[in-house]
Design a protein around this motif. Structure first.
Motif, PDB file in Angstrom:
ATOM      1  N   HIS A 120       0.813  -1.216   0.000  1.00  0.00           N
ATOM      2  CA  HIS A 120       0.000   0.000   0.000  1.00  0.00           C
ATOM      3  C   HIS A 120       0.847   1.266   0.000  1.00  0.00           C
ATOM      4  O   HIS A 120       0.598   2.191  -0.776  1.00  0.00           O
ATOM      5  N   ALA A 121       1.873   1.313   0.862  1.00  0.00           N
ATOM      6  CA  ALA A 121       2.673   2.536   0.982  1.00  0.00           C
ATOM      7  C   ALA A 121       4.027   2.442   0.309  1.00  0.00           C
ATOM      8  O   ALA A 121       4.702   3.461   0.149  1.00  0.00           O
ATOM      9  N   GLY A 122       4.457   1.244  -0.118  1.00  0.00           N
ATOM     10  CA  GLY A 122       5.778   1.048  -0.706  1.00  0.00           C
ATOM     11  C   GLY A 122       6.629   0.168   0.192  1.00  0.00           C
ATOM     12  O   GLY A 122       6.127  -0.469   1.124  1.00  0.00           O
ATOM     13  N   ILE A 123       7.931   0.098  -0.081  1.00  0.00           N
ATOM     14  CA  ILE A 123       8.854  -0.608   0.803  1.00  0.00           C
ATOM     15  C   ILE A 123      10.069   0.292   1.051  1.00  0.00           C
ATOM     16  O   ILE A 123      10.551   0.946   0.129  1.00  0.00           O
ATOM     17  N   PRO A 124      10.549   0.348   2.279  1.00  0.00           N
ATOM     18  CA  PRO A 124      11.664   1.244   2.597  1.00  0.00           C
ATOM     19  C   PRO A 124      12.974   0.740   2.016  1.00  0.00           C
ATOM     20  O   PRO A 124      13.166  -0.462   1.810  1.00  0.00           O
ATOM     21  N   HIS A 125      13.894   1.656   1.778  1.00  0.00           N
ATOM     22  CA  HIS A 125      15.179   1.304   1.169  1.00  0.00           C
ATOM     23  C   HIS A 125      16.035   0.434   2.086  1.00  0.00           C
ATOM     24  O   HIS A 125      16.980  -0.207   1.623  1.00  0.00           O
ATOM     25  N   ILE A 126      15.711   0.400   3.376  1.00  0.00           N
ATOM     26  CA  ILE A 126      16.501  -0.396   4.314  1.00  0.00           C
ATOM     27  C   ILE A 126      16.126  -1.876   4.275  1.00  0.00           C
ATOM     28  O   ILE A 126      16.794  -2.689   4.909  1.00  0.00           O
ATOM     29  N   TRP A 127      15.069  -2.239   3.547  1.00  0.00           N
ATOM     30  CA  TRP A 127      14.653  -3.636   3.413  1.00  0.00           C
ATOM     31  C   TRP A 127      14.880  -4.121   1.988  1.00  0.00           C
ATOM     32  O   TRP A 127      14.546  -3.427   1.021  1.00  0.00           O
ATOM     33  N   SER A 128      15.400  -5.328   1.857  1.00  0.00           N
ATOM     34  CA  SER A 128      15.393  -6.001   0.566  1.00  0.00           C
ATOM     35  C   SER A 128      13.974  -6.492   0.290  1.00  0.00           C
ATOM     36  O   SER A 128      13.113  -6.515   1.192  1.00  0.00           O
ATOM     37  N   GLU A 205      12.717  18.407   7.822  1.00  0.00           N
ATOM     38  CA  GLU A 205      14.176  18.410   7.797  1.00  0.00           C
ATOM     39  C   GLU A 205      14.713  17.050   8.238  1.00  0.00           C
ATOM     40  O   GLU A 205      14.279  16.500   9.255  1.00  0.00           O
ATOM     41  N   GLY A 206      15.640  16.532   7.431  1.00  0.00           N
ATOM     42  CA  GLY A 206      16.235  15.241   7.744  1.00  0.00           C
ATOM     43  C   GLY A 206      15.504  14.062   7.143  1.00  0.00           C
ATOM     44  O   GLY A 206      15.934  12.917   7.319  1.00  0.00           O
ATOM     45  N   TYR A 207      14.405  14.339   6.426  1.00  0.00           N
ATOM     46  CA  TYR A 207      13.604  13.277   5.835  1.00  0.00           C
ATOM     47  C   TYR A 207      13.394  13.542   4.345  1.00  0.00           C
ATOM     48  O   TYR A 207      13.518  14.675   3.874  1.00  0.00           O
ATOM     49  N   ALA A 208      13.049  12.482   3.617  1.00  0.00           N
ATOM     50  CA  ALA A 208      12.745  12.592   2.196  1.00  0.00           C
ATOM     51  C   ALA A 208      11.734  11.516   1.843  1.00  0.00           C
ATOM     52  O   ALA A 208      11.550  10.552   2.602  1.00  0.00           O
ATOM     53  N   PRO A 209      11.058  11.638   0.695  1.00  0.00           N
ATOM     54  CA  PRO A 209      10.165  10.559   0.271  1.00  0.00           C
ATOM     55  C   PRO A 209      10.920   9.229   0.201  1.00  0.00           C
ATOM     56  O   PRO A 209      12.069   9.190  -0.235  1.00  0.00           O
ATOM     57  N   TRP A 210      10.269   8.164   0.629  1.00  0.00           N
ATOM     58  CA  TRP A 210      10.942   6.867   0.718  1.00  0.00           C
ATOM     59  C   TRP A 210      11.533   6.423  -0.613  1.00  0.00           C
ATOM     60  O   TRP A 210      12.562   5.754  -0.664  1.00  0.00           O
ATOM     61  N   PHE A 211      10.907   6.836  -1.737  1.00  0.00           N
ATOM     62  CA  PHE A 211      11.360   6.364  -3.046  1.00  0.00           C
ATOM     63  C   PHE A 211      12.546   7.163  -3.587  1.00  0.00           C
ATOM     64  O   PHE A 211      13.059   6.854  -4.668  1.00  0.00           O
TER      65      PHE A 211
END
Length: 266
Positions: A120-128, A205-211
């Motif tokens: 639904h929201a995507g998958i974070p870059h920290i997970w394969s 500040e310090g955050y960005a879109p997960w993609f």
């Protein structure tokens, strides 16, 4: 046979049928991938849920935060909110069947042949992809099992805000759920910022879109949840399908093989 993916329907049943009729969708031939938030906020949550459930194996569904909210009301003892449009489901004579069906749906789907993942929201870059699927599977098993009441009772909350392998129990389940169904902005370390809901230009500040964070793979990610994007991520491999139908935008249907998109204005 054609596989289509559709963004957040949120109970907009008439628009759903309109966009499917436009491509002459047939469950005997085609398949509909639903990127979560089937229900809530729109006028026809019950009709929408019944229609998708009746598609049987011709529907592949991931749960969104609104779908989980319905389960939290039905199972976890939470109350309906002022803007919810879920009462018709709870009062329906077939609500127990619909509830059981919804509990069997997924949080993440992986199509290896297409090199495609949908949540639904995507998958974070920290997970394969493998890790995302495994962690989704953990929570799916909880939703379907004897711990479902405990899960839904404690599902809400923004903490913990970052993944750790050491997490256990409801904290572990909650953060997995938040990544897969509520994520928008994250930090480089993968911490979630769950209060900001507008466009990419509003990143705290310090955050960005997960993609926008690099991944170690080339998987294509199909997701919903973020209406403010209007489907625009700036990268072909990250496909946003929430175009805000319930807010007066559009309902978007995409051919998973060609990438062609069809929008039904709402």
């Amino acid at each position: 046979m054609t596989d289509y993916a559709i963004g957040d329907i949120q109970g907009c049943y008439d628009e759903l049928r309109t966009v499917l009729d436009t491509v002459s969708f047939s469950p005997s031939r085609d398949c509909l991938w639903v990127a979560g938030d089937l229900i809530n906020r729109g006028p026809s949550s019950l009709d929408t849920l019944r229609f998708i459930e009746q598609l049987g194996e011709s529907a592949k569904v991931v749960l969104g935060n609104h779908d989980l909210h319905f389960l939290a009301v039905a199972i976890g003892g939470h109350r309906l909110r002022k803007k919810d449009t879920l009462a018709d489901i709870l009062e329906a004579p077939d609500h127990q069947r619909l509830l059981a069906w919804l509990r069997q749906q997924h949080l993440c789907l992986h199509d290896q042949k297409r090199n495609l993942v949908m949540s639904h929201a995507g998958i974070p870059h920290i997970w394969s992809v493998a890790q995302a699927m495994a962690l989704a599977g953990e929570v799916e098993a909880v939703i379907r099992g004897n711990d479902a009441e405990s899960y839904f009772t404690h599902m809400y909350g923004n903490e913990p805000d970052c993944w750790s392998d050491e997490l256990e129990g409801t904290d572990r389940w909650r953060v997995i759920t938040n990544y897969l169904t509520r994520m928008r902005f994250v930090s480089d370390a993968g911490a979630l910022e769950l209060t900001s809901k507008e466009g990419v230009e509003t990143a705290p500040e310090g955050y960005a879109p997960w993609f926008e964070f690099p991944r170690d793979d080339d998987v294509r990610v199909v997701f919903g949840h973020w209406a403010a994007l209007d489907g625009n991520t700036g990268q072909d491999r990250f496909v946003g399908l929430d175009t805000g139908c319930v807010w007066g935008g559009a309902l978007t249907l995409m051919n998973l093989d060609t990438g062609e998109k069809l929008r039904c204005d709402c």
